[in-house]
Design an enzyme around this catalytic site. Structure first.
Site, mmCIF file in Angstrom:
data_model
loop_
_atom_site.group_PDB
_atom_site.id
_atom_site.type_symbol
_atom_site.label_atom_id
_atom_site.label_comp_id
_atom_site.label_asym_id
_atom_site.label_seq_id
_atom_site.Cartn_x
_atom_site.Cartn_y
_atom_site.Cartn_z
ATOM 1 N N HIS A 194 0.838 -1.207 0.000
ATOM 2 C CA HIS A 194 0.000 0.000 0.000
ATOM 3 C C HIS A 194 0.872 1.256 0.000
ATOM 4 O O HIS A 194 1.936 1.294 0.625
ATOM 5 C CB HIS A 194 -0.896 -0.001 1.244
ATOM 6 C CG HIS A 194 -1.940 1.064 1.246
ATOM 7 N ND1 HIS A 194 -1.782 2.256 1.918
ATOM 8 C CD2 HIS A 194 -3.162 1.128 0.653
ATOM 9 C CE1 HIS A 194 -2.867 3.002 1.758
ATOM 10 N NE2 HIS A 194 -3.719 2.346 0.989
ATOM 11 N N SER A 397 -8.079 -14.987 -0.039
ATOM 12 C CA SER A 397 -8.547 -13.628 -0.303
ATOM 13 C C SER A 397 -10.013 -13.583 -0.721
ATOM 14 O O SER A 397 -10.578 -14.568 -1.186
ATOM 15 C CB SER A 397 -7.670 -13.014 -1.415
ATOM 16 O OG SER A 397 -8.141 -11.749 -1.782
#
Length: 476
Positions: A194, A397
């Site tokens: 990120h 995920s």
């Protein structure tokens, strides 16, 4: 108090203090209340404001205008604002219906907390020390922190943490603790990390080494080992992704620790921060997932509160070891407390929202929602592939990656997050099978028009998701 003023004045006895003018009137007010509109120079007027990436909000902003002098009598002002808010609420309902690309859980009801909106709740300073400011929610904040410390297997008397204003603040704090523990340490993180982690490196002037990733988005631990060997003389500060931003890949924490040990880094020469923004709260309920635990040699973990938990305002949780926090702590007499946080004032409402949800759902409730998200994510991935659309879903995920739609209006309508030739949908607790079916049907219909004349071809996404997941003309 008088004595302190005299002493202060004595320090400045070389300066002459000008007396106030005799005609000074402390009750006087400025007659022209509204400042004039700022006008650009003639040559600048015709220039358009540069728009980068998104659309210019100035084209749709709601201007602040002054009330008429008789507004208190007519009440037109209140009616006008009520109309604006009603239209805005309608737009929120519409946009929420078509929200798929960002990891926010929009399925919540905090009606019971509406009674608290009239209070300015501020958790200044250290969560564990009550300051002079009495309108706080520390009792809720520490309760939430205890819940997460238990989840990540850290004793109450061994942790320190606080409720942050967002996931980025959690990363900024975790990496700052690492930097304070190892002032000459090098930050290692994967290239799919990120952006907030790279922001932290710039803010703290840290040397940052980007590590390659596998096609899945997970950190390439062989490349990590090679880069550690190049800097064996300096401590390592590592950001481990418990779910990457675009592909939802989970770095193997155990393998990261193994590579550190193989290259000669003892536990007193590295600091690991785990960025668990979304999946940090999901992974504990997935059997095959690598366990995030303070029983392992990690330094801190952060998660977002407005993502999987579901809060109406951005917030997060940051937990670190108590032994590390003294390097950051400073006493603040003004607060009658100490502070080791990034921000000063902190949202005191957020801990109450988190506490309320944790009490309503508990570990069992979150486990049920994790199962639902993973099941629905697999449904979406299978439906995309059945429709001839290249797609990938990492095992741990709920982020489904697929080929980027050709129409940017369609992307905006469904609020998809895109990067290069790929887009993704993050399946959250509020994303139902029915909602996914509506999205899929629209996407299939749109694709029929995009590619009907053969001029356009679907993107090749083999480099992004692997050949086995790409369904372009070359890899079908």
């Amino acid at each position: 108090m008088v004595g302190s003023i005299d002493l202060y004045a004595g320090d400045l006895n070389t300066e002459k203090v000008e007396p106030l003018p005799e005609d000074f009137d402390p009750t006087a007010v400025i007659k022209e209340l509204v400042p004039p509109v700022v006008e650009a120079e003639n040559e600048e007027k015709d220039k358009k404001r540069e728009i980068v990436l998104g659309r210019n909000v100035h084209t749709m902003c709601l201007a602040v205008t002054e009330p008429e002098s008789d507004d208190e009598v007519t009440g037109e002002r209140e009616a006008s604002m009520a109309s604006v808010l009603a239209r805005y609420r309608k737009s929120l309902i519409e946009r929420t219906k078509h929200h798929l690309g960002y990891p926010y859980n929009l399925d919540f009801d905090y009606g019971a907390l509406a009674q608290l909106q009239h209070f300015s709740i501020n958790n200044l300073g250290d969560p564990f020390i009550e300051s002079n400011y009495g309108v706080h929610s520390r009792q809720f904040e520490v309760g939430v922190l205890d819940w997460f410390a238990r989840l990540w297997e850290l004793e109450k008397n061994e942790y320190w943490g606080y409720i942050t204003n967002c996931g980025t603040e959690g990363n900024l704090h975790g990496i700052l603790v690492g930097r304070e523990v190892f002032p000459d340490g090098i930050l290692y993180t994967s290239c799919e990390t990120h952006y907030s982690v790279f922001k932290a490196a710039r803010m703290y002037r840290m040397e940052c080494v980007k590590v390659d990733t596998l096609v899945s988005g997970e950190i390439d631990c062989e490349d990590f080992k090679l880069k550690l060997l190049c800097n064996k003389d300096k401590p390592a500060i590592i950001n481990v992704n418990i779910g990457t931003t675009v592909k939802g890949a989970v770095d193997d924490l155990d393998l990261v620790i193994q590579k550190l040990e193989e290259t000669g880094f003892t536990h007193d020469r590295f600091y690991i921060h785990c960025d668990g923004a979304l999946f940090g709260l999901m992974m504990p309920f997935v059997k095959r997932a690598p366990k995030v635990s303070f029983k392992k040699p990690i330094g801190s973990v952060s998660v977002s509160g407005h993502k999987f938990v579901g809060c109406p305002m951005p917030c997060g949780v940051q937990i670190t070891r108590l032994e590390h926090i003294n390097a950051l702590s400073r006493n603040v007499e003004y607060l009658a407390s100490r502070d080791a946080t990034i921000m000063g004032s902190r949202n005191g409402h957020a801990p109450i929202f988190l506490w309320y949800t944790l009490n309503r759902k508990g570990y069992r409730g979150f486990r049920k929602e994790v199962q639902k998200c993973l099941r629905n994510a697999h449904y979406l991935k299978d439906r995309l592939k059945d429709a001839g659309i290249g797609a990938m879903l990492n095992e741990l995920s709920s982020t489904v990656v697929f080929e980027r739609p050709q129409d940017e209006e369609f992307v905006r309508r469904w609020q998809l997050a895109c990067q290069g030739n790929i887009a993704h949908v993050v399946v959250m607790p509020n994303v139902t099978i029915e909602k996914l079916d509506v999205f899929l049907n629209e996407l299939v219909q749109k694709r029929a028009t995009w590619f009907q004349d053969g001029k356009l071809q679907p993107h090749c996404i083999a480099a992004d998701v692997g050949k086995e997941n790409c369904l372009c003309a070359l890899h079908k």
